[in-house]
Write a protein that holds these residues in place. Structure first.
Motif, PDB file in Angstrom:
ATOM      1  N   CYS A   1      38.813   1.386 -24.053  1.00 63.01           N
ATOM      2  CA  CYS A   1      37.934   0.375 -23.467  1.00 63.01           C
ATOM      3  C   CYS A   1      37.513   0.764 -22.050  1.00 63.01           C
ATOM      4  O   CYS A   1      38.343   1.201 -21.252  1.00 63.01           O
ATOM      5  CB  CYS A   1      38.647  -0.973 -23.444  1.00 63.01           C
TER       6      CYS A   1
ATOM      7  N   THR B   1      34.469   0.373 -11.991  1.00 57.02           N
ATOM      8  CA  THR B   1      34.697   0.841 -13.361  1.00 57.02           C
ATOM      9  C   THR B   1      36.163   0.638 -13.704  1.00 57.02           C
ATOM     10  O   THR B   1      37.051   1.085 -12.976  1.00 57.02           O
ATOM     11  CB  THR B   1      34.350   2.330 -13.521  1.00 57.02           C
TER      12      THR B   1
ATOM     13  N   GLU C   1      34.946  -0.897 -18.874  1.00 60.10           N
ATOM     14  CA  GLU C   1      34.071  -1.957 -18.392  1.00 60.10           C
ATOM     15  C   GLU C   1      33.517  -1.563 -17.034  1.00 60.10           C
ATOM     16  O   GLU C   1      34.204  -0.926 -16.235  1.00 60.10           O
ATOM     17  CB  GLU C   1      34.828  -3.279 -18.275  1.00 60.10           C
ATOM     18  N   ARG C   2      32.271  -1.982 -16.784  1.00 54.49           N
ATOM     19  CA  ARG C   2      31.628  -1.708 -15.493  1.00 54.49           C
ATOM     20  C   ARG C   2      30.924  -2.962 -15.004  1.00 54.49           C
ATOM     21  O   ARG C   2      30.330  -3.679 -15.790  1.00 54.49           O
ATOM     22  CB  ARG C   2      30.621  -0.561 -15.623  1.00 54.49           C
ATOM     23  N   TRP C   3      30.997  -3.192 -13.709  1.00 56.87           N
ATOM     24  CA  TRP C   3      30.243  -4.300 -13.133  1.00 56.87           C
ATOM     25  C   TRP C   3      30.019  -4.033 -11.647  1.00 56.87           C
ATOM     26  O   TRP C   3      30.609  -3.115 -11.062  1.00 56.87           O
ATOM     27  CB  TRP C   3      30.938  -5.645 -13.366  1.00 56.87           C
TER      28      TRP C   3
END
Length: 259
Positions: free
Chosen positions: A153, A169, A155-157
């Motif tokens: 998994c 990240t 995720e980036r924001w």
């Protein structure tokens, strides 16, 4: 590379967008499930204190506890700048002792999963119970892992505040279902108003919970806690959930049983 727990201003920015929804949910929970007035609050594992500040601004008497001195120093500074009152304590969330019981406690967004073995998790739940009055509440939120979870998994924001832009990240770099542990790597690039760039990388383990494993843990502390409601990270009291394989973002509303 620096540790992001030593840079609470970035930690705070990353999760800031969740705060308003959580505060509304907390107050709705107090109204629906609280027995008596809810005034004194505890947040074990408060981190940078975004929720401590938000609830103090609403007029609650809030105590935040955390192990990280940089996080607590940042929180004290925010409280002072906003002229808010509250208590900030350095301590272990598995072994807490306060002179006066709280009306409610909250611990959301996976802080609980930093307790990486069953003994620590149970000890924490019992420690919170020892510091919350009979009829009081504990709002506990953390991610659950479905049986078909993708171990790779990422995720980036992004977040921004005061001229600083932050890119985050989060990547799972190790996933061990048998040991019930995943290792996360959080990488942050912060570009300041001046153009200066700061890079931060942290790696840390979190405990894994399937819905069944979460249920079994809560059954172990059924002598002190009763499940009053189960929700998810939508924070919608009109949409209760059940502990089943579709529940991945769990928020448990627990009620303190009489001693």
């Amino acid at each position: 590379m620096a540790d992001w727990y030593d840079h609470p201003q970035y930690f705070d920015m990353v999760f800031r967008d969740e705060t308003d929804d959580e505060v509304v949910f907390f107050e709705e929970v107090f109204e629906r499930f609280g027995e008596g007035e809810v005034k004194r609050l505890l947040e074990p594992g408060c981190g940078s204190g975004r929720l401590v500040v938000a609830m103090a601004a609403k007029g609650y008497d809030v105590t935040g506890l955390d192990l990280s001195q940089p996080m607590l120093s940042y929180l004290r500074g925010r409280m002072k700048r906003r002229k808010l009152t509250g208590t900030v304590v350095q301590g272990d969330m598995t072994d807490m002792s306060f002179p006066k019981a709280f009306d409610a406690a909250f611990c959301t967004f996976n802080t609980f999963r930093h307790l990486i073995n069953e003994g620590a998790a149970e000890k924490h739940l019992r420690s919170v119970a020892a510091n919350v009055r009979a009829g009081g509440l504990y709002i506990l939120g953390f991610h659950l892992i479905p049986m078909d979870a993708d171990p790779d998994c990422t995720e980036r924001w992004k977040a921004s505040s005061g001229g600083t832009k932050v890119s985050v990240t989060l990547r799972v770099i190790d996933f061990d279902r048998k040991r019930r542990q995943e290792m996360l790597r959080v990488s942050i690039k912060a570009v300041k108003r001046s153009g200066a760039v700061e890079r931060i990388r942290s790696e840390f383990p979190l405990r894994l919970y399937t819905p069944t494993q979460a249920k079994r843990l809560l059954e172990k502390v059924a002598d002190v806690w009763q499940i009053r409601g189960i929700y998810d990270f939508d924070y919608d009291l009109d949409s209760p959930r059940k502990i089943d394989n579709d529940l991945t973002d769990a928020v448990f509303v627990l009620g303190r049983k009489p001693s």
